[in-house]
Write a protein that holds these residues in place. Structure first.
Motif, PDB file in Angstrom:
ATOM      1  N   ASN A  31     -36.595  -3.951  29.433  1.00  0.00           N
ATOM      2  CA  ASN A  31     -38.047  -3.802  28.807  1.00  0.00           C
ATOM      3  C   ASN A  31     -38.732  -2.711  28.858  1.00  0.00           C
ATOM      4  O   ASN A  31     -39.678  -2.338  28.466  1.00  0.00           O
TER       5      ASN A  31
ATOM      6  N   LYS B 109     -48.413  -7.243  23.062  1.00  0.00           N
ATOM      7  CA  LYS B 109     -47.178  -7.997  22.492  1.00  0.00           C
ATOM      8  C   LYS B 109     -47.163  -7.964  20.973  1.00  0.00           C
ATOM      9  O   LYS B 109     -46.174  -7.619  20.354  1.00  0.00           O
ATOM     10  N   VAL B 110     -48.234  -8.483  20.448  1.00  0.00           N
ATOM     11  CA  VAL B 110     -48.237  -8.708  19.095  1.00  0.00           C
ATOM     12  C   VAL B 110     -48.210  -7.541  18.295  1.00  0.00           C
ATOM     13  O   VAL B 110     -47.290  -7.242  17.279  1.00  0.00           O
TER      14      VAL B 110
ATOM     15  N   GLY C 259     -34.188  -9.427  17.771  1.00  0.00           N
ATOM     16  CA  GLY C 259     -33.749  -8.009  17.504  1.00  0.00           C
ATOM     17  C   GLY C 259     -32.652  -7.796  16.682  1.00  0.00           C
ATOM     18  O   GLY C 259     -32.811  -7.197  15.775  1.00  0.00           O
TER      19      GLY C 259
ATOM     20  N   ALA D 248     -42.391  -2.789  15.943  1.00  0.00           N
ATOM     21  CA  ALA D 248     -40.949  -2.780  15.857  1.00  0.00           C
ATOM     22  C   ALA D 248     -40.164  -3.418  14.803  1.00  0.00           C
ATOM     23  O   ALA D 248     -38.931  -2.817  14.207  1.00  0.00           O
ATOM     24  N   ILE D 249     -40.647  -4.354  14.314  1.00  0.00           N
ATOM     25  CA  ILE D 249     -40.166  -4.908  12.884  1.00  0.00           C
ATOM     26  C   ILE D 249     -40.191  -3.984  11.835  1.00  0.00           C
ATOM     27  O   ILE D 249     -39.266  -3.748  11.127  1.00  0.00           O
TER      28      ILE D 249
ATOM     29  N   GLN E  83     -38.736  -5.118  22.344  1.00  0.00           N
ATOM     30  CA  GLN E  83     -40.016  -5.583  21.894  1.00  0.00           C
ATOM     31  C   GLN E  83     -39.863  -7.044  21.495  1.00  0.00           C
ATOM     32  O   GLN E  83     -40.496  -8.018  21.460  1.00  0.00           O
ATOM     33  N   LEU E  84     -38.552  -7.120  20.886  1.00  0.00           N
ATOM     34  CA  LEU E  84     -38.467  -8.464  20.125  1.00  0.00           C
ATOM     35  C   LEU E  84     -37.288  -9.402  20.952  1.00  0.00           C
ATOM     36  O   LEU E  84     -37.526 -10.533  20.720  1.00  0.00           O
TER      37      LEU E  84
ATOM     38  N   ARG F 274     -47.030  -4.585  19.297  1.00  0.00           N
ATOM     39  CA  ARG F 274     -45.802  -3.910  19.494  1.00  0.00           C
ATOM     40  C   ARG F 274     -44.631  -4.574  18.647  1.00  0.00           C
ATOM     41  O   ARG F 274     -43.439  -3.719  18.258  1.00  0.00           O
ATOM     42  N   THR F 275     -44.782  -6.023  18.338  1.00  0.00           N
ATOM     43  CA  THR F 275     -43.722  -6.604  17.529  1.00  0.00           C
ATOM     44  C   THR F 275     -43.828  -6.240  16.133  1.00  0.00           C
ATOM     45  O   THR F 275     -42.733  -5.828  15.508  1.00  0.00           O
TER      46      THR F 275
ATOM     47  N   THR G 118     -36.726 -13.090  24.470  1.00  0.00           N
ATOM     48  CA  THR G 118     -37.931 -12.861  23.831  1.00  0.00           C
ATOM     49  C   THR G 118     -38.596 -11.563  23.820  1.00  0.00           C
ATOM     50  O   THR G 118     -39.417 -11.078  23.346  1.00  0.00           O
ATOM     51  N   GLY G 119     -37.791 -10.591  24.766  1.00  0.00           N
ATOM     52  CA  GLY G 119     -38.257  -9.225  24.826  1.00  0.00           C
ATOM     53  C   GLY G 119     -39.498  -9.178  25.909  1.00  0.00           C
ATOM     54  O   GLY G 119     -39.383  -9.875  26.861  1.00  0.00           O
TER      55      GLY G 119
END
Length: 481
Positions: free
Chosen positions: A306, A239-240, A68, A246-247, A62-63, A242-243, A226-227
């Motif tokens: 991915n 994308k937002v 990442g 992931a964080i 994701q990152l 999932r980011t 950028t994932g």
């Protein structure tokens, strides 16, 4: 000194016995602690390296290759840094000669007091209960994966091979009922060392299989700086979210502050002092964890690109060699048996100590009875401990059976408890202990770090809520996975 309530300690000593007694008890009157930085490291690795290590490839996907690994390194440093602060607060007011604090709540009471003590208890014990329920689900998923792996090998990968998790949750609960009778953390070292070895085994297998897949060529996998790519892999909003998730996953993957004080309370008095031994254990534990996280995350991303699955051992990123996948999943299950105990022991001890304070003369609660166990020697039985701990394991298992999507809810609990337990309280107690002047350089950058982590918790919380809503929409009750 407060009078000891349990039968095992209610005894008087003659003068010639006192010398022997001092050898068996620490200065606080409790049984002599024998833990070292090695056993402390094992407890930390058992607590930190969960099967979530196998989902880090998804988080890196994701990152991307830049953010990442950078996020992984940043949170490993933050976790180690704040854990050293927390280790210095085990004793108060002096970190070497002060009074011992046996739980995280006692530490907060000693340094901060007020409403913060209740907030700490709510965050800590809520998180611990959630983790034990989550581990029951995760262990059953790994056990189911063994059965499904054999089914796929026998009947082909196209077969559904549906299997219910419930029988495996019952097996896991029975094992935990037996292990939960271990009185306290001091007797858990062997289980933590076994669990730590298991975590190394399945993480190494995951890394090895990923390297073989990446080196073997085959189908082309897409990776990027950028994932996952907007418009190809995911939409802009996905994308937002999932980011954010992931964080959050990476931040929570390091957290062990919920059990740090309880682990430190198993370490023997110096030299070296408990805080120095705990800092060394934290350094070894966090460094080892970071090494495996980096390998699993980056090599897994290189292998799957991915399209990395949420867990490449139970999510069947690999099907063959089936016997190796089986062994890795058994290792996960064994590790989670030990990890469950590391996280539930603080809950057990909190309830038991509070009950003993409230009803000190009740023999059902405070009475200890010796039992001779073949091959194991003498074992101490307490009827309240037997009933309460068994009930706790049964209730967590039932909740796990009713809510099999609970792991998504666990992300929510992790997001809510990460900032206060791992960052806010350690920093505030460090400021109070060292009497750091307000608006000084050190005070300012510690506050900036705290607020930055608070923002991370908020975005991760938002990602977890969105993930939970999606899971609830997709959830089909009473169907085997």
């Amino acid at each position: 000194m407060e009078k000891k309530k349990t039968m095992s300690v209610e005894q008087s000593f003659t003068d010639h016995e006192i010398g022997d007694t001092n050898k068996n008890f620490d200065e606080d009157g409790r049984e002599k602690r024998s833990g070292t930085w090695v056993t402390g490291s094992a407890h930390i690795i058992t607590a930190v390296i969960g099967s979530g290590v196998l989902s880090l490839a998804w988080a890196i996907a994701q990152l991307g290759w830049v953010a990442g690994p950078a996020v992984l390194m940043a949170f490993s440093f933050i976790t180690y840094f704040t854990s050293t602060m927390l280790a210095d607060c085990y004793r108060s007011p002096d970190p070497v000669t002060g009074k011992r604090n046996y739980t995280y709540m006692e530490v907060v009471r000693s340094y901060l007091g007020g409403r913060k003590v209740q907030l700490c208890g709510l965050a800590q014990y809520g998180n611990l209960v959630g983790i034990t329920i989550g581990y029951t689900i995760t262990a059953s998923i790994s056990m189911v994966a063994v059965k499904r792996s054999n089914c796929f090998h026998k009947n082909g990968h196209h077969v559904k091979c549906a299997t219910s998790n419930t029988p495996f949750m019952i097996v896991f609960a029975i094992i935990q009922i037996i292990l939960s009778q271990i009185p306290n953390f001091h007797n858990l070292s062997w289980l933590s060392i076994l669990a730590a070895v298991m975590s190394f085994c399945y993480a190494s297998i995951g890394i090895g299989l990923s390297i073989a897949k990446a080196a073997g060529g085959g189908e082309h996998v897409r990776t990027s700086l950028t994932g996952v790519t907007v418009g190809i892999d995911v939409s802009g909003s996905e994308k937002v979210w999932r980011t954010f998730q992931a964080i959050g996953d990476i931040a929570f993957a390091y957290a062990y502050s919920t059990v740090l004080i309880e682990i430190q309370d198993t370490l023997k008095a110096g030299p070296p002092s408990e805080n120095k031994a705990m800092k060394r254990a934290s350094l070894v534990g966090v460094s080892t964890t970071t090494f495996f996280y980096m390998l699993c995350g980056c090599v897994g991303y290189a292998a799957f690109g991915n399209d990395a699955p949420g867990n490449f051992l139970t999510g069947f990123g690999f099907y063959e060699p089936f016997w190796l996948i089986d062994f890795a999943n058994v290792c996960i299950a064994v590790h989670l048996v030990g990890a469950y105990q590391v996280f539930c022991q603080p809950i057990f001890q909190f309830v038991e100590s509070q009950s003993a304070k409230r009803w000190p003369d009740n023999k059902f609660i405070t009475g200890e009875y010796k039992l001779q166990v073949p091959c194991c020697g003498e074992f101490s039985i307490n009827f309240f401990r037997l009933v309460w701990r068994t009930s706790y394991v049964v209730v967590t298992a039932v909740v796990a059976m009713i809510f099999p999507f609970f792991n998504d809810f666990l992300g929510l609990i992790g997001a809510a408890s990460f900032w206060p337990l791992t960052v806010y309280f350690p920093i505030e107690m460090h400021i109070a202990q060292k009497k750091i002047r307000k608006f000084s350089f050190t005070w300012t950058w510690l506050k900036i770090l705290s607020w930055a982590c608070f923002i991370v918790s908020l975005v991760a919380l938002a990602g977890s809520v969105q993930g939970l809503i999606t899971s609830l929409k997709d959830f089909k009750p009473f169907q085997a996975p």
